[in-house]
Structures are given as C-alpha cells and as structure tokens.
Design an enzyme around this catalytic site. Structure first.
Site, PDB file in Angstrom:
ATOM      1  N   ASP A  44       0.839  -1.197   0.000  1.00 35.92           N
ATOM      2  CA  ASP A  44       0.000   0.000   0.000  1.00 35.92           C
ATOM      3  C   ASP A  44       0.878   1.251   0.000  1.00 35.92           C
ATOM      4  OD1 ASP A  44      -2.852   1.160   0.607  1.00 35.92           O
ATOM      5  OD2 ASP A  44      -1.476   2.201   1.948  1.00 35.92           O
ATOM      6  N   TYR A  49       4.255   9.238   0.513  1.00 33.47           N
ATOM      7  CA  TYR A  49       5.106   8.395   1.364  1.00 33.47           C
ATOM      8  C   TYR A  49       6.569   8.518   0.931  1.00 33.47           C
ATOM      9  CZ  TYR A  49       0.595   6.316   2.691  1.00 33.47           C
ATOM     10  OH  TYR A  49      -0.695   6.127   3.114  1.00 33.47           O
ATOM     11  N   LYS A  78      -2.158   5.961  -4.442  1.00 39.08           N
ATOM     12  CA  LYS A  78      -3.235   6.922  -4.148  1.00 39.08           C
ATOM     13  C   LYS A  78      -3.008   8.251  -4.850  1.00 39.08           C
ATOM     14  CE  LYS A  78      -3.434   4.817   0.423  1.00 39.08           C
ATOM     15  NZ  LYS A  78      -2.075   4.599   0.903  1.00 39.08           N
ATOM     16  N   HIS A 111      -6.952   9.747  -2.148  1.00 43.26           N
ATOM     17  CA  HIS A 111      -6.355   9.652  -0.804  1.00 43.26           C
ATOM     18  C   HIS A 111      -7.211  10.351   0.265  1.00 43.26           C
ATOM     19  CE1 HIS A 111      -2.141   9.198   1.171  1.00 43.26           C
ATOM     20  NE2 HIS A 111      -3.076   9.099   2.086  1.00 43.26           N
ATOM     21  N   SER A 165     -10.575   6.871  -0.010  1.00 45.82           N
ATOM     22  CA  SER A 165      -9.971   6.762   1.314  1.00 45.82           C
ATOM     23  C   SER A 165     -10.428   7.968   2.130  1.00 45.82           C
ATOM     24  CB  SER A 165      -8.440   6.737   1.192  1.00 45.82           C
ATOM     25  OG  SER A 165      -7.861   6.654   2.473  1.00 45.82           O
ATOM     26  N   ASN A 166     -10.543   7.777   3.426  1.00 45.22           N
ATOM     27  CA  ASN A 166     -10.894   8.860   4.348  1.00 45.22           C
ATOM     28  C   ASN A 166     -12.219   9.538   3.988  1.00 45.22           C
ATOM     29  OD1 ASN A 166      -8.434   8.707   5.979  1.00 45.22           O
ATOM     30  ND2 ASN A 166      -7.403   9.397   4.123  1.00 45.22           N
ATOM     31  N   SER A 215      -4.009   0.025  12.441  1.00 42.26           N
ATOM     32  CA  SER A 215      -4.648  -1.034  13.227  1.00 42.26           C
ATOM     33  C   SER A 215      -4.201  -1.084  14.684  1.00 42.26           C
ATOM     34  CB  SER A 215      -4.340  -2.397  12.598  1.00 42.26           C
ATOM     35  OG  SER A 215      -4.871  -2.475  11.313  1.00 42.26           O
ATOM     36  N   PRO A 218      -3.146   4.361  18.704  1.00 45.50           N
ATOM     37  CA  PRO A 218      -2.406   5.585  18.980  1.00 45.50           C
ATOM     38  C   PRO A 218      -0.931   5.679  18.646  1.00 45.50           C
ATOM     39  CG  PRO A 218      -3.867   5.087  20.797  1.00 45.50           C
ATOM     40  CD  PRO A 218      -3.998   3.967  19.812  1.00 45.50           C
ATOM     41  N   LYS A 268       2.427  -1.561   8.828  1.00 48.21           N
ATOM     42  CA  LYS A 268       3.769  -1.171   8.364  1.00 48.21           C
ATOM     43  C   LYS A 268       4.758  -1.486   9.474  1.00 48.21           C
ATOM     44  CE  LYS A 268       7.012   1.961   9.440  1.00 48.21           C
ATOM     45  NZ  LYS A 268       7.451   2.334  10.816  1.00 48.21           N
ATOM     46  N   SER A 269       5.929  -1.981   9.098  1.00 52.58           N
ATOM     47  CA  SER A 269       7.005  -2.066  10.078  1.00 52.58           C
ATOM     48  C   SER A 269       8.344  -1.985   9.370  1.00 52.58           C
ATOM     49  CB  SER A 269       6.912  -3.366  10.892  1.00 52.58           C
ATOM     50  OG  SER A 269       7.956  -3.378  11.848  1.00 52.58           O
ATOM     51  N   ASN A 271      10.793  -3.313  11.065  1.00 47.08           N
ATOM     52  CA  ASN A 271      11.484  -4.331  11.864  1.00 47.08           C
ATOM     53  C   ASN A 271      11.118  -5.731  11.346  1.00 47.08           C
ATOM     54  OD1 ASN A 271      11.084  -6.366  14.191  1.00 47.08           O
ATOM     55  ND2 ASN A 271      12.532  -4.895  15.038  1.00 47.08           N
ATOM     56  N   ARG A 274       8.780  -8.001  13.425  1.00 44.92           N
ATOM     57  CA  ARG A 274       7.389  -7.532  13.457  1.00 44.92           C
ATOM     58  C   ARG A 274       6.716  -7.726  12.090  1.00 44.92           C
ATOM     59  NH1 ARG A 274       9.680  -3.928  17.355  1.00 44.92           N
ATOM     60  NH2 ARG A 274      10.117  -2.203  15.939  1.00 44.92           N
TER      61      ARG A 274
HETATM   62  N1  LIG Z   1      -5.195   6.300   3.559  1.00 45.90           N
HETATM   63  C1  LIG Z   1      -4.595   6.991   4.508  1.00 45.90           C
HETATM   64  O1  LIG Z   1      -4.845   8.194   4.690  1.00 45.90           O
HETATM   65  C2  LIG Z   1      -3.634   6.321   5.401  1.00 45.90           C
HETATM   66  C3  LIG Z   1      -3.082   5.126   5.024  1.00 45.90           C
HETATM   67  N2  LIG Z   1      -2.182   4.500   5.833  1.00 45.90           N
HETATM   68  C4  LIG Z   1      -1.630   3.218   5.345  1.00 45.90           C
HETATM   69  O2  LIG Z   1      -1.767   2.249   6.384  1.00 45.90           O
HETATM   70  C5  LIG Z   1      -0.500   1.727   6.734  1.00 45.90           C
HETATM   71  C6  LIG Z   1      -0.471   1.369   8.199  1.00 45.90           C
HETATM   72  O3  LIG Z   1      -0.844   2.458   9.011  1.00 45.90           O
HETATM   73  P1  LIG Z   1       0.127   3.178  10.048  1.00 45.90           P
HETATM   74  O4  LIG Z   1      -0.574   4.371  10.532  1.00 45.90           O
HETATM   75  O5  LIG Z   1       1.479   3.254   9.462  1.00 45.90           O
HETATM   76  O6  LIG Z   1       0.117   2.275  11.266  1.00 45.90           O
HETATM   77  P2  LIG Z   1       0.462   0.816  11.670  1.00 45.90           P
HETATM   78  O7  LIG Z   1      -0.772   0.422  12.375  1.00 45.90           O
HETATM   79  O8  LIG Z   1       0.980  -0.001  10.603  1.00 45.90           O
HETATM   80  O9  LIG Z   1       1.560   1.082  12.748  1.00 45.90           O
HETATM   81  C7  LIG Z   1       2.798   1.496  12.454  1.00 45.90           C
HETATM   82  C8  LIG Z   1       3.577   1.547  13.771  1.00 45.90           C
HETATM   83  O10 LIG Z   1       3.436   0.342  14.518  1.00 45.90           O
HETATM   84  C9  LIG Z   1       4.706  -0.277  14.716  1.00 45.90           C
HETATM   85  N3  LIG Z   1       4.486  -1.719  14.547  1.00 45.90           N
HETATM   86  C10 LIG Z   1       4.334  -2.414  13.399  1.00 45.90           C
HETATM   87  N4  LIG Z   1       4.141  -3.727  13.653  1.00 45.90           N
HETATM   88  C11 LIG Z   1       4.151  -3.855  15.003  1.00 45.90           C
HETATM   89  C12 LIG Z   1       4.002  -4.960  15.880  1.00 45.90           C
HETATM   90  N5  LIG Z   1       3.799  -6.192  15.416  1.00 45.90           N
HETATM   91  N6  LIG Z   1       4.097  -4.728  17.205  1.00 45.90           N
HETATM   92  C13 LIG Z   1       4.304  -3.488  17.684  1.00 45.90           C
HETATM   93  N7  LIG Z   1       4.450  -2.395  16.909  1.00 45.90           N
HETATM   94  C14 LIG Z   1       4.370  -2.576  15.573  1.00 45.90           C
HETATM   95  C15 LIG Z   1       5.618   0.344  13.674  1.00 45.90           C
HETATM   96  O11 LIG Z   1       6.919   0.535  14.149  1.00 45.90           O
HETATM   97  P3  LIG Z   1       8.179  -0.267  13.546  1.00 45.90           P
HETATM   98  O12 LIG Z   1       8.354   0.162  12.132  1.00 45.90           O
HETATM   99  O13 LIG Z   1       9.279   0.151  14.434  1.00 45.90           O
HETATM  100  O14 LIG Z   1       7.808  -1.723  13.686  1.00 45.90           O
HETATM  101  C16 LIG Z   1       4.993   1.729  13.468  1.00 45.90           C
HETATM  102  O15 LIG Z   1       5.506   2.644  14.385  1.00 45.90           O
HETATM  103  C17 LIG Z   1       0.476   2.829   6.311  1.00 45.90           C
HETATM  104  O16 LIG Z   1       1.784   2.355   6.162  1.00 45.90           O
HETATM  105  C18 LIG Z   1      -0.144   3.292   5.016  1.00 45.90           C
HETATM  106  O17 LIG Z   1       0.184   2.396   3.977  1.00 45.90           O
HETATM  107  C19 LIG Z   1      -1.843   5.008   7.053  1.00 45.90           C
HETATM  108  C20 LIG Z   1      -2.363   6.187   7.482  1.00 45.90           C
HETATM  109  C21 LIG Z   1      -3.293   6.952   6.679  1.00 45.90           C
HETATM  110  O1  LIG Z   2      -1.484   8.315   4.383  1.00 40.31           O
HETATM  111  C1  LIG Z   2      -0.976   9.144   5.132  1.00 40.31           C
HETATM  112  C2  LIG Z   2      -0.894   8.984   6.557  1.00 40.31           C
HETATM  113  O2  LIG Z   2      -1.451  10.093   7.206  1.00 40.31           O
HETATM  114  C3  LIG Z   2      -0.801  11.299   6.905  1.00 40.31           C
HETATM  115  C4  LIG Z   2      -1.389  12.407   7.724  1.00 40.31           C
HETATM  116  O3  LIG Z   2      -2.723  12.641   7.416  1.00 40.31           O
HETATM  117  C5  LIG Z   2      -0.958  11.562   5.445  1.00 40.31           C
HETATM  118  O4  LIG Z   2      -0.274  12.717   5.086  1.00 40.31           O
HETATM  119  C6  LIG Z   2      -0.442  10.399   4.672  1.00 40.31           C
HETATM  120  O5  LIG Z   2      -0.771  10.566   3.348  1.00 40.31           O
END
Ligand SMILES: NC(=O)C1=CN([C@@H]2O[C@H](COP(=O)(O)OP(=O)(O)OC[C@H]3O[C@@H](n4cnc5c(N)ncnc54)[C@H](OP(=O)(O)O)[C@@H]3O)[C@@H](O)[C@H]2O)C=CC1
Ligand SMILES: O=C1CO[C@H](CO)[C@@H](O)[C@@H]1O
Length: 317
Positions: A44, A49, A78, A111, A165-166, A215, A218, A268-269, A271, A274
């Site tokens: 995704d 990004y 997006k 997006h 999205s959103n 998922s 916070p 996303k990670s 690590n 994870r």
């Molecule tokens: N459409 C939109 O507007 C949006 C889309 N997205 C999409 O959704 C994806 C995921 O959302 P995002 O907000 O990044 O949040 P995630 O829920 O994927 O959380 C990311 C955070 O959780 C940590 N993490 C990942 N796996 C674990 C685990 N198993 N245990 C503990 N901590 C963990 C990561 O740190 P670390 O890397 O250190 O593991 C990172 O800091 C984004 O990458 C993007 O593709 C996100 C926000 C907005």
């Molecule tokens: O997907 C995303 C995660 O959230 C951010 C803050 O709204 C956005 O800018 C980004 O596009």
C-alpha cells in the site's frame, strides 16, 4: 492466502498487506523484497510516502528473481490532494506508475476528499499538504469530477480498481450516485478505539471492500505530533488477555479483529520480526466474545484527522 473478492473485477485483494508510510527510504527496496519472500503480496503506497520508487525497485527485483509474478501482486497507490482536477489525475497516475516501474496499479484510491491547488510534480514530489508559503491552499474541485477522471484510468488500463480513502457515508453515497464505475474499496482508519460500525455496515450494503489503517491505534502518530493522549492498545489489558488466551501477540489480535471480519489490514514495520509477526496474524480465530470485547473499547478516537492540520479541511462530522 485469505483475500477479499472485489465486486466489479472479481480480483482478490489479500486480507493482510504491507503499508509503506514511514518505511525508511534507504531500506525500502530490501524491505519490500524481503516482505515478498515472506509471502506478502499487497503493498500500500502513496505519493506522499516518498518511497514509491524504492518500493518499485524491491518489486522489480522479486519479479526478476522469479519469486513472484506480477499477476500475483496487488499494488495500491493513491491520488494526492493536489491532483484532484480532472486534467491532473492521469498525469499523476502515470508519474507514479513510472516510479514503481509498473504498467498498472491493482488499486488506485482518492487519498482524501480534499482538493488542494495543483503543484507540478517536477517542482515538488513527494507532494505535501502545504504550499511553498507553508499554507494549505484549498481548491474547488467537486469529488464527482475527480471520480470521472479516476474512471478513465480504468478505461485506459492504467488501474484495475478504483476506490476512496478517508470518506464518510454521505460523501460515499454521493460518489456512488455519480459513478459509472463504482468505488471498489474504501480505506479508512479503523481499530478498537475507532470501530466505525455504521461505516462498516454501509460498505457491506454497497459491496465496498474495506481496508483498515493504523490497526495498532495511537502509537503510530506520535512522531507526527498527532498523538491524542490515549493509552496504548498494544498494552491494553483487554487486548493482552485475549492475546494470552490464544498464545498470540497483542498486535496479532488487533490485526485479526479486522481481518476475521473480512476487512483488509496493511500494517507497516521497519522491523523484520514484526513484519513476520504481522503476516502471521490470520492463522487463528478470535471468539465471538473476543470480537465483542475488542469492539467495546471504542471511544471514537480518530488519530488521522486533516482538521488537525487546518480546520477548513474538516471531513469527519
Ligand atoms: N489512507 C490513509 O490516509 C492512510 C493510510 N495508511 C496506510 O496504512 C499503513 C499502516 O498504518 P500506520 O498508521 O502506518 O500504522 P500501523 O498500524 O501499521 O503502525 C505502524 C507503527 O506500529 C509499529 N508496529 C508495526 N508492527 C508492530 C508490531 N507487530 N508490534 C508493535 N508495533 C508494531 C511500527 O513501528 P516499527 O516500524 O518500528 O515496527 C509503526 O511505528 C500505512 O503504512 C499506510 O500504507 C496510514 C495512514 C493513513
Ligand atoms: O497516508 C498518510 C498517513 O497520514 C498522513 C497524515 O494525514 C498523510 O499525510 C499520509 O498521506
């Protein structure tokens, strides 16, 4: 791999994918390559990004090494807010496809339902919320115009599926009213602190597949100063007790809470361990009472709200 079947094309969207926001640019190609080796098929991405080129490199390497075929991958990108005017939709999709080194996206999403003034990608890419002067510049492009341009991407074969999205209920219904090609997917923030039950029900009625982002709740927004002070879901006693009862981690329980209901997740990670654990989050079943207890944690906590950036961008009631 478990997947949700998209209504219009019958294409399968994997229920566990990989989110690319904040995946470190320098290691992104390796991260994507290794994730494919582990079995991830959905990635995704998005223009802002800033790592689509590197993600594409990882994909090209996996294709070249014969680890996977293009048809087995599901690549999402997006349309950024500064490209909502009909003239600019195709321009951006083609620009992003070139970055990835692909000739089509499996899914292309609007997006945010927010149109901002156009900025030439040659001037600034990745795109941002703010213009050169540091301010947000809104633009009056109606969603149905942007949606029509999204439909032409399907017509021309640049994308297989289109979605939103959103977005919330009334706006989704409005897009449906104007649509020749209906939105296939809605990607929104969804976790036990923000369960969005009416929206989930609407998507079911309309036949829109849902993807949940953030998922784990916070903690993922802390670095953007968007943390809203709620306690961690990953350490919440209700989640921990359920995790213990299944011999799983709290992160796996939070992912399964969505995927077990047919809602795709895209953790996303950066690590490796994870990344492995997240992929292995759909090999167990929560009980009906687990699901109920997790959903009961809802406090309508929305972490990603554009109104936090500029109140004029309020899109959630
Ligand atoms: N459409 C939109 O507007 C949006 C889309 N997205 C999409 O959704 C994806 C995921 O959302 P995002 O907000 O990044 O949040 P995630 O829920 O994927 O959380 C990311 C955070 O959780 C940590 N993490 C990942 N796996 C674990 C685990 N198993 N245990 C503990 N901590 C963990 C990561 O740190 P670390 O890397 O250190 O593991 C990172 O800091 C984004 O990458 C993007 O593709 C996100 C926000 C907005
Ligand atoms: O997907 C995303 C995660 O959230 C951010 C803050 O709204 C956005 O800018 C980004 O596009």
């Amino acid at each position: 791999m478990a997947a949700v079947v998209l209504k219009r094309t019958g294409q399968k969207m994997p229920l566990v994918g990989f989110g690319l926001w904040k995946v470190t640019k320098s290691s992104c190609a390796d991260t994507v390559y290794n994730a494919i080796k582990l079995g991830y098929r959905l990635f995704d991405g998005a223009g802002d990004y800033g790592n689509e080129k590197e993600a594409g490199e990882g994909i090209q390497r996996a294709l070249k090494d014969g680890i996977v075929k293009r048809a087995d991958l599901f690549i999402t990108s997006k349309l950024w807010n500064t490209f909502h005017a009909a003239d600019h939709v195709k321009e951006l999709a083609q620009y992003q496809l070139k970055l990835w080194g692909l000739d089509y996206f499996d899914l292309y999403l609007i997006h945010f339902p927010i149109a901002l003034k156009y900025v030439d990608p040659a001037h600034r890419f990745p795109p941002e919320w703010f213009g050169d002067d540091g301010n947000v510049h809104l633009q009056n492009t109606p969603m149905h115009e942007t949606w029509q341009a999204m439909e032409t991407l399907v017509d021309s074969g640049l994308v297989k599926n289109i979605g939103l999205s959103n977005c919330q209920g009334a706006l989704i219904l409005d897009v449906f009213r104007h649509a020749r090609i209906e939105p296939q997917v809605l990607q929104v923030e969804l976790h036990p602190y923000l369960t969005q039950e009416p929206l989930v029900a609407l998507c079911k009625t309309l036949g829109i597949a849902l993807t949940a982002y953030s998922s784990f709740g916070p903690q993922s927004y802390v670095e953007l100063s968007m943390d809203k002070g709620a306690s961690s879901l990953l350490e919440h006693p209700v989640v921990s007790n359920i995790a213990k009862s299944h011999g799983k981690t709290t992160s796996q329980v939070l992912l399964r809470w969505a995927s077990q209901r047919g809602i795709a997740v895209i953790p996303k990670s950066n690590n490796y361990d994870r990344i492995v654990a997240n992929f292995q989050s759909d090999d167990f079943d929560l009980t009906a009472s687990d699901l109920k207890a997790l959903s009961a944690l809802n406090i309508n906590l929305r972490l990603n709200d554009p109104a936090d950036i500029d109140p004029r961008m309020a899109i959630f009631a």
